[in-house]
Design a protein around this motif. Structure first.
Motif, PDB file in Angstrom:
ATOM      1  N   THR A  17      52.023  47.983   9.138  1.00 26.07           N
ATOM      2  CA  THR A  17      52.099  49.334   8.531  1.00 26.07           C
ATOM      3  C   THR A  17      50.750  49.692   7.906  1.00 26.07           C
ATOM      4  O   THR A  17      50.228  50.792   8.109  1.00 26.07           O
ATOM      5  N   VAL A  18      50.188  48.739   7.156  1.00 29.05           N
ATOM      6  CA  VAL A  18      48.901  48.991   6.489  1.00 29.05           C
ATOM      7  C   VAL A  18      47.814  49.191   7.542  1.00 29.05           C
ATOM      8  O   VAL A  18      46.982  50.111   7.429  1.00 29.05           O
ATOM      9  N   ALA A  19      47.834  48.374   8.610  1.00 30.81           N
ATOM     10  CA  ALA A  19      46.825  48.486   9.669  1.00 30.81           C
ATOM     11  C   ALA A  19      46.908  49.854  10.355  1.00 30.81           C
ATOM     12  O   ALA A  19      45.879  50.483  10.628  1.00 30.81           O
ATOM     13  N   ARG A  20      48.134  50.312  10.603  1.00 33.35           N
ATOM     14  CA  ARG A  20      48.303  51.623  11.268  1.00 33.35           C
ATOM     15  C   ARG A  20      47.801  52.757  10.376  1.00 33.35           C
ATOM     16  O   ARG A  20      47.120  53.672  10.830  1.00 33.35           O
ATOM     17  N   LEU A  21      48.141  52.674   9.096  1.00 32.28           N
ATOM     18  CA  LEU A  21      47.666  53.711   8.170  1.00 32.28           C
ATOM     19  C   LEU A  21      46.142  53.720   8.100  1.00 32.28           C
ATOM     20  O   LEU A  21      45.512  54.772   8.041  1.00 32.28           O
ATOM     21  N   CYS A  22      45.558  52.509   8.114  1.00 36.01           N
ATOM     22  CA  CYS A  22      44.094  52.403   8.078  1.00 36.01           C
ATOM     23  C   CYS A  22      43.502  53.059   9.319  1.00 36.01           C
ATOM     24  O   CYS A  22      42.483  53.743   9.242  1.00 36.01           O
ATOM     25  N   MET A  23      44.155  52.837  10.456  1.00 35.95           N
ATOM     26  CA  MET A  23      43.656  53.435  11.700  1.00 35.95           C
ATOM     27  C   MET A  23      43.732  54.959  11.614  1.00 35.95           C
ATOM     28  O   MET A  23      42.806  55.667  11.985  1.00 35.95           O
ATOM     29  N   ASN A  28      38.578  53.040  11.864  1.00 33.70           N
ATOM     30  CA  ASN A  28      37.591  51.959  11.892  1.00 33.70           C
ATOM     31  C   ASN A  28      38.281  50.628  11.640  1.00 33.70           C
ATOM     32  O   ASN A  28      38.660  50.326  10.522  1.00 33.70           O
ATOM     33  N   PRO A  29      38.440  49.811  12.681  1.00 36.55           N
ATOM     34  CA  PRO A  29      39.172  48.546  12.515  1.00 36.55           C
ATOM     35  C   PRO A  29      38.491  47.577  11.545  1.00 36.55           C
ATOM     36  O   PRO A  29      39.150  46.756  10.919  1.00 36.55           O
ATOM     37  N   ALA A  30      37.168  47.729  11.401  1.00 36.94           N
ATOM     38  CA  ALA A  30      36.446  46.804  10.507  1.00 36.94           C
ATOM     39  C   ALA A  30      36.880  46.996   9.060  1.00 36.94           C
ATOM     40  O   ALA A  30      36.973  46.037   8.291  1.00 36.94           O
ATOM     41  N   ASP A  31      37.126  48.254   8.692  1.00 37.15           N
ATOM     42  CA  ASP A  31      37.525  48.537   7.304  1.00 37.15           C
ATOM     43  C   ASP A  31      38.999  48.218   7.053  1.00 37.15           C
ATOM     44  O   ASP A  31      39.423  48.085   5.929  1.00 37.15           O
ATOM     45  N   SER A  32      39.753  48.138   8.128  1.00 32.63           N
ATOM     46  CA  SER A  32      41.195  47.933   8.016  1.00 32.63           C
ATOM     47  C   SER A  32      41.512  46.648   7.241  1.00 32.63           C
ATOM     48  O   SER A  32      42.406  46.621   6.403  1.00 32.63           O
ATOM     49  N   GLU A  33      40.756  45.590   7.566  1.00 36.08           N
ATOM     50  CA  GLU A  33      41.022  44.308   6.898  1.00 36.08           C
ATOM     51  C   GLU A  33      40.670  44.371   5.408  1.00 36.08           C
ATOM     52  O   GLU A  33      41.401  43.840   4.572  1.00 36.08           O
ATOM     53  N   THR A  80      31.750  55.646   9.322  1.00 37.28           N
ATOM     54  CA  THR A  80      32.642  56.193  10.341  1.00 37.28           C
ATOM     55  C   THR A  80      32.140  55.809  11.740  1.00 37.28           C
ATOM     56  O   THR A  80      30.933  55.832  11.998  1.00 37.28           O
ATOM     57  N   VAL A  81      33.083  55.437  12.584  1.00 38.39           N
ATOM     58  CA  VAL A  81      32.698  55.099  13.967  1.00 38.39           C
ATOM     59  C   VAL A  81      33.361  56.079  14.922  1.00 38.39           C
ATOM     60  O   VAL A  81      34.317  56.765  14.566  1.00 38.39           O
ATOM     61  N   SER A  82      32.857  56.113  16.083  1.00 42.19           N
ATOM     62  CA  SER A  82      33.412  57.073  17.050  1.00 42.19           C
ATOM     63  C   SER A  82      34.777  56.596  17.533  1.00 42.19           C
ATOM     64  O   SER A  82      35.139  55.430  17.392  1.00 42.19           O
TER      65      SER A  82
END
Lengths: 160, 236
Positions: A17-23, A28-33, A80-82
């Motif tokens: 859930t947290v990973a999806r919200l981060c996305m 940016n998957p790097a910031d997700s963690e 921010t990444v593309s």
């Protein structure tokens, strides 16, 4: 402070859930963690007594949203990444799902969050209003506009 | 529209590695937090202990710091030190009779008024009071207003028991009492010495020491306008 077992169970249960919200917020998957670590640390240290599992989930969503917003405020331009970079992250999905995900993530931020909370997490407009501190009618408007944009961008894929 | 969007998001997962790293991170941070909290609570406990000790020390210093001194001289000579709360904190006999008297009459921690009354009415003092010996009462203090008030109260107690003609009382400064002791004079003798030497500089301490107490009192009563007891009564 909560027990290690409780924290680990909660991570197993809500990491997605947290990973999806981060996305949805950061793309940016790097910031997700980083966000995930911040959120679960806050959970481990907070003394809030949750009345139900739903209450706990809403609290985690609220904390994740706030953490993402804080990060966006401080690092928006530099981090921010593309969308291309984002979709290089490991997502086990079919082509059509990938297309839908791309279309959702291409929406402006205020549309992305309501679309995710409504269609994936199943929250109603008043519940989303409470979570995001927005007026219920504003949420309805955002949902309608987001749907209109998605219908245009995805053509017939969203019919029904 | 629900299903395609749900399926799209369903495919997004936090990787197992990311979960493990998050668990490790939270464990480490909570351990740090715990040890920091233990250190903080130990520091807090130590600090509160130190504060309590400091407060107790201040309280003791406040209570046991003398603010005034009452000296009573009959035959037994007694010195009482009084704190800012007007309690007797130290009693000392200045001669052998005085030392014996303070061993038999407990005056510590009493308000000075009660202490003086208790002393005057004690069995040990009775023979001296009955034989109409001259009682000298002096109050020494740094605050003149308070010293005057103490003298009035102490003199009233002494006069009630012993009678006006048998009591000599005066308020002195700390410097006066130092001078009197340096000259080896009693308070009565020192007061008389001051008055006489002002009139005639050739008067020495030895001359005053040789004069009888009653004569000194008679001499001083010529100069004394009224007593502090009378002044206190008038003020009331």
């Amino acid at each position: 402070m909560r027990s290690e077992q409780d924290v680990n169970t909660t991570i197993d249960q809500y990491a997605d859930t947290v990973a999806r919200l981060c996305m949805v917020y950061l793309k940016n998957p790097a910031d997700s963690e980083d966000i995930s670590q911040t959120v679960f640390l806050k959970y481990a240290l907070c003394d809030t007594v949750f009345e139900s599992e739903e209450h706990k989930k809403a609290w985690l969503i609220r904390v994740t949203v706030n953490a993402c917003r804080d990060l966006l405020k401080s690092f928006f331009h530099s981090r921010t990444v593309s969308l291309d970079t984002l979709l290089q992250c490991p997502v086990e999905t079919t082509d059509s799902s990938r297309e839908v995900l791309e279309a959702v993530l291409a929406l402006p931020k205020q549309y992305r969050e309501v679309i995710y909370l409504h269609y994936y997490e199943g929250y109603t407009a008043p519940e989303i209003g409470r979570l995001l501190k927005k007026n219920t009618n504003t949420v309805y408007t955002l949902l309608r506009r987001a749907k209109d944009i998605l219908k245009v961008s995805l053509g017939g894929e969203l019919n029904g | 529209m629900d299903e395609p969007i749900r399926s799209a998001f369903e495919a997004v997962h936090a990787s197992e590695l990311s979960r493990q790293r998050t668990k490790l991170f939270v464990r480490k941070k909570t351990q740090d937090y715990n040890s920091r909290r233990i250190r903080q609570s130990q520091r807090r406990r130590m600090l509160s202990g130190l504060c309590a000790a400091a407060a107790l020390l201040c309280l003791c210093l406040f209570y046991f710091t003398p603010a005034a001194m009452i000296e009573m001289d009959v035959n037994p000579s007694i010195e009482m030190k009084v704190n800012r709360l007007d309690r007797v904190i130290q009693v000392r006999g200045l001669n052998a009779d005085g030392r014996e008297l303070v061993q038999n009459v407990s005056l510590l921690n009493l308000p000075y008024n009660r202490a003086v009354r208790k002393l005057m009415l004690s069995q040990e003092m009775e023979p001296f009071i009955r034989s109409h010996d001259l009682i000298t009462v002096s109050v020494v203090g740094a605050a003149p207003g308070h010293t005057e008030e103490m003298l009035a109260n102490v003199a009233c107690s002494a006069l009630t028991v012993a009678g006006r003609e048998n009591v000599f009382y005066c308020a002195l400064s700390e410097e006066d009492i130092r001078q009197a002791r340096a000259l080896d004079l009693t308070v009565l003798q020192y007061q008389a010495f001051q008055l006489l030497s002002a009139q005639d500089p050739s008067v020495t301490a030895d001359i005053v020491r040789a004069i009888d107490k009653r004569e000194l009192l008679a001499l001083l009563s010529d100069f004394e306008m009224d007593s502090p007891c009378d002044r206190a009564a008038r003020a009331k």
